[in-house]
Motif scaffolding. Structure first.
Motif, PDB file in Angstrom:
ATOM      1  N   GLY A   1      38.509  32.955  44.785  1.00  0.00           N
ATOM      2  CA  GLY A   1      38.167  33.884  43.712  1.00  0.00           C
ATOM      3  C   GLY A   1      36.815  34.536  43.875  1.00  0.00           C
ATOM      4  O   GLY A   1      35.896  33.954  44.454  1.00  0.00           O
ATOM      5  N   ARG A   2      36.681  35.739  43.362  1.00  0.00           N
ATOM      6  CA  ARG A   2      35.425  36.490  43.462  1.00  0.00           C
ATOM      7  C   ARG A   2      34.329  35.819  42.627  1.00  0.00           C
ATOM      8  O   ARG A   2      33.189  35.682  43.058  1.00  0.00           O
ATOM      9  CB  ARG A   2      35.627  37.911  42.937  1.00  0.00           C
ATOM     10  CG  ARG A   2      36.417  38.845  43.875  1.00  0.00           C
ATOM     11  CD  ARG A   2      37.901  38.551  43.912  1.00  0.00           C
ATOM     12  NE  ARG A   2      38.661  39.651  44.454  1.00  0.00           N
ATOM     13  CZ  ARG A   2      39.293  39.633  45.633  1.00  0.00           C
ATOM     14  NH1 ARG A   2      39.219  38.561  46.403  1.00  0.00           N
ATOM     15  NH2 ARG A   2      39.983  40.679  46.032  1.00  0.00           N
ATOM     16  N   ARG A   3      34.680  35.391  41.408  1.00  0.00           N
ATOM     17  CA  ARG A   3      33.705  34.840  40.478  1.00  0.00           C
ATOM     18  C   ARG A   3      33.048  33.571  41.017  1.00  0.00           C
ATOM     19  O   ARG A   3      31.818  33.410  40.932  1.00  0.00           O
ATOM     20  CB  ARG A   3      34.390  34.541  39.146  1.00  0.00           C
ATOM     21  CG  ARG A   3      33.503  33.876  38.109  1.00  0.00           C
ATOM     22  CD  ARG A   3      34.297  33.575  36.837  1.00  0.00           C
ATOM     23  NE  ARG A   3      33.491  32.834  35.881  1.00  0.00           N
ATOM     24  CZ  ARG A   3      33.342  31.521  35.897  1.00  0.00           C
ATOM     25  NH1 ARG A   3      33.952  30.804  36.844  1.00  0.00           N
ATOM     26  NH2 ARG A   3      32.595  30.911  34.994  1.00  0.00           N
TER      27      ARG A   3
ATOM     28  N   TYR B   1      34.798  43.018  43.056  1.00  0.00           N
ATOM     29  CA  TYR B   1      35.099  42.582  41.699  1.00  0.00           C
ATOM     30  C   TYR B   1      35.141  43.763  40.729  1.00  0.00           C
ATOM     31  O   TYR B   1      36.105  43.936  39.976  1.00  0.00           O
ATOM     32  CB  TYR B   1      34.041  41.562  41.275  1.00  0.00           C
ATOM     33  CG  TYR B   1      34.210  40.990  39.890  1.00  0.00           C
ATOM     34  CD1 TYR B   1      35.144  39.994  39.637  1.00  0.00           C
ATOM     35  CD2 TYR B   1      33.413  41.428  38.844  1.00  0.00           C
ATOM     36  CE1 TYR B   1      35.291  39.455  38.367  1.00  0.00           C
ATOM     37  CE2 TYR B   1      33.545  40.896  37.574  1.00  0.00           C
ATOM     38  CZ  TYR B   1      34.493  39.911  37.334  1.00  0.00           C
ATOM     39  OH  TYR B   1      34.632  39.386  36.078  1.00  0.00           O
TER      40      TYR B   1
ATOM     41  N   GLU C   1      37.788  36.166  36.034  1.00  0.00           N
ATOM     42  CA  GLU C   1      38.260  36.662  37.329  1.00  0.00           C
ATOM     43  C   GLU C   1      38.948  38.017  37.171  1.00  0.00           C
ATOM     44  O   GLU C   1      39.467  38.337  36.092  1.00  0.00           O
ATOM     45  CB  GLU C   1      39.223  35.642  37.937  1.00  0.00           C
ATOM     46  CG  GLU C   1      39.606  35.921  39.380  1.00  0.00           C
ATOM     47  CD  GLU C   1      38.390  36.024  40.287  1.00  0.00           C
ATOM     48  OE1 GLU C   1      37.982  37.172  40.573  1.00  0.00           O
ATOM     49  OE2 GLU C   1      37.861  34.989  40.690  1.00  0.00           O
TER      50      GLU C   1
ATOM     51  N   GLU D   1      43.945  37.931  40.489  1.00  0.00           N
ATOM     52  CA  GLU D   1      44.837  36.919  39.928  1.00  0.00           C
ATOM     53  C   GLU D   1      46.284  37.206  40.302  1.00  0.00           C
ATOM     54  O   GLU D   1      47.046  36.294  40.640  1.00  0.00           O
ATOM     55  CB  GLU D   1      44.688  36.871  38.397  1.00  0.00           C
ATOM     56  CG  GLU D   1      43.342  36.372  37.910  1.00  0.00           C
ATOM     57  CD  GLU D   1      43.171  34.868  38.079  1.00  0.00           C
ATOM     58  OE1 GLU D   1      43.975  34.243  38.803  1.00  0.00           O
ATOM     59  OE2 GLU D   1      42.234  34.312  37.495  1.00  0.00           O
TER      60      GLU D   1
END
Length: 493
Positions: A104-106, A161, A237, A242
């Motif tokens: 994930g980016r976060r 993102y 996210e 997702e």
């Protein structure tokens, strides 16, 4: 529905893609988009705060960390400390980019902000050469490398993102705000250096900065780091990621929907990587000349005082921060390719006059010259985050952007202060930095000829992202005539 993907992807797409429905589109939640924008932007602010501090303290740090080496050698050694962080950035991009596509980016952006802030604060705690000799430079380089590694995943993650959260028709504007934040971060760094210099020298004398006040701007990163971490911890996210994460590879699945390792990203997307490096490199050469080399150049070649160069750069960067979203909005309407052509041609026309103005030695010449460099730099910088994300499919976007961005910035942008100063020392020609930057604009013109127009189009590997439900309905009704809609590149259930 006409295909708008690169030719090296078309052989992997289904022959009869399903038609787009309004319910397939992602309708943006504006408050969440704003929170996500701020959460992503704080990292870029932090990154460029450090760049601004280091750039404007270069001559001071040369005295602290290279005492006994001589003025010319010491300055080059210090500038290499600037370059070394950029040389490590590709490694950060190659490791953190694929990781961001996997977890994930976060999550990766939380890691990068912690690493970046810690390294910056530790630089402010280092002893100088008078205490530990050559080890002072070694430790400085190590911490600069840590900063470079974290930055290798920071900007790529933020650009990826925000581009995935933003509406397709205004993606340029939203992603440009990342660079507005970066310029504000640099301005903050330069401003803190200027304020620290003015206050400390007034209180403790002309040698106050060398004697220890130089540490204050670096230590201030502790406050910025904690605040940035708290803000970033509150974001969610991206919806495109997702959805892409749910895809399971099976026979017949198009490769644009499959998350690839670094080797296959290079194998499948090398044309996009080459184009991206050329256009991002041109921006890097222009931007880092303005932000990171000009202070040194103006002080050593023109003889201007640090307080004047710092103040002027802060003013110019604040202007640029305002102009970036305006330029990006224009690109959302007229296209990315026309904007890149305008930027490159403007650079070729304006660079030499800018350096002529610097050599007048006047304050008006200083401001006028910086504005001339800022104009093409603004056009470049306003769309780079959007274009990089538009080059790669969602499943492998973080890895592709991380590789492209960091190689371009590291090889070209990050070495600008060092190579420009070397060229001046070798040739004795104080105009040679302008020719160096202009060379990369020529390469950008060639690369733009091969660039696919991507303004207003859905990201490859994602469904359309729209501002309203009404826009989604309009896309469904008009998809046969809309050249921006190609359902073969979308994840449709």
């Amino acid at each position: 529905m006409k295909s708008n993907v690169n030719t090296n992807l078309k052989d992997e797409l289904p022959d009869s893609p399903r038609r787009l429905r309004a319910d397939d589109c992602v309708v943006v939640d504006k408050p969440r988009l704003v929170r996500s924008q701020i959460g992503a932007g704080v990292g870029n602010f932090m990154e460029w705060y450090d760049v601004g501090v280091y750039g404007y303290l270069a001559t001071t740090m040369a005295q602290v960390f290279t005492a006994g080496m001589g003025e010319t050698v010491g300055l080059l050694v210090t500038l290499f400390g600037f370059a070394v962080s950029f040389l490590v950035r590709p490694l950060g991009g190659m490791i953190l980019g694929p990781l961001g596509d996997r977890i994930g980016r976060r999550s990766v952006m939380l890691f990068t902000i912690m690493m970046m802030a810690t390294a910056t604060v530790l630089i402010g705690c280092l002893p100088g050469a008078n205490s530990i000799g050559i080890w002072a430079v070694v430790l400085l380089y190590v911490l600069r490398m840590v900063q470079g590694f974290s930055t290798g995943g920071e900007y790529a993650g933020a650009a990826t993102y925000v581009s995935e959260y933003a509406p397709d028709r205004s993606r340029g504007v939203w992603t440009s705000l990342l660079n507005s934040g970066s310029q504000l971060g640099f301005a903050a760094g330069a401003g803190v250096v200027a304020a620290t210099t003015a206050i400390s020298t007034n209180l403790w004398g002309e040698n106050a900065m060398v004697d220890g006040a130089w540490r204050i701007p670096f230590l201030f990163a502790l406050v910025l780091g904690i605040a940035s971490l708290l803000v970033r911890n509150g974001i969610t996210e991206s919806p495109s990621f997702e959805k892409a994460r749910e895809v399971k590879e099976k026979p017949g699945t198009s490769r644009i929907f499959v998350r690839h390792n670094l080797r296959n990203v290079i194998r499948y997307y090398w044309p996009q990587i080459v184009i991206g490096i050329a256009i991002i490199g041109a921006d890097g050469a222009c931007s880092y000349t303005l932000t990171s080399y000009m202070p040194t150049y103006l002080e050593t070649q023109i003889g201007m005082a640090t307080v004047h160069t710092a103040t002027a750069t802060v003013v110019i960067l604040l202007m640029q921060a305002v102009l970036l979203p305006i330029s990006a909005k224009i690109s959302d309407r007229i296209g990315r390719r026309p904007m890149y052509f305008c930027a490159a041609i403007s650079n070729l026309i304006l660079l030499i006059p800018a350096f002529v103005l610097f050599h007048t030695g006047s304050l008006w010449g200083l401001y006028a010259g910086l504005i001339l460099i800022m104009i093409p730099g603004t056009m470049y910088l306003s769309i780079n985050a959007a274009v990089q994300s538009e080059l790669f499919p969602t499943a492998s976007r973080y890895a592709g952007v991380g590789l492209t961005q960091n190689f371009a910035v590291s090889i070209i942008g990050g070495t600008v202060p060092l190579i420009s100063q070397l060229l001046v020392d070798i040739t004795g020609n104080s105009y040679v930095p302008a020719f160096y930057v202009m060379f990369f604009s020529v390469l950008a013109i060639v690369a733009t000829l091969f660039l696919r127009e991507s303004a207003g189009r859905p990201l490859i590997g994602s469904v359309p992202v729209v501002a309203t439900r009404r826009e989604a309905v309009q896309l469904e009704k008009g998809q046969d005539e809309d050249e921006s809609i190609d359902t073969s590149t979308m994840l449709l259930n």
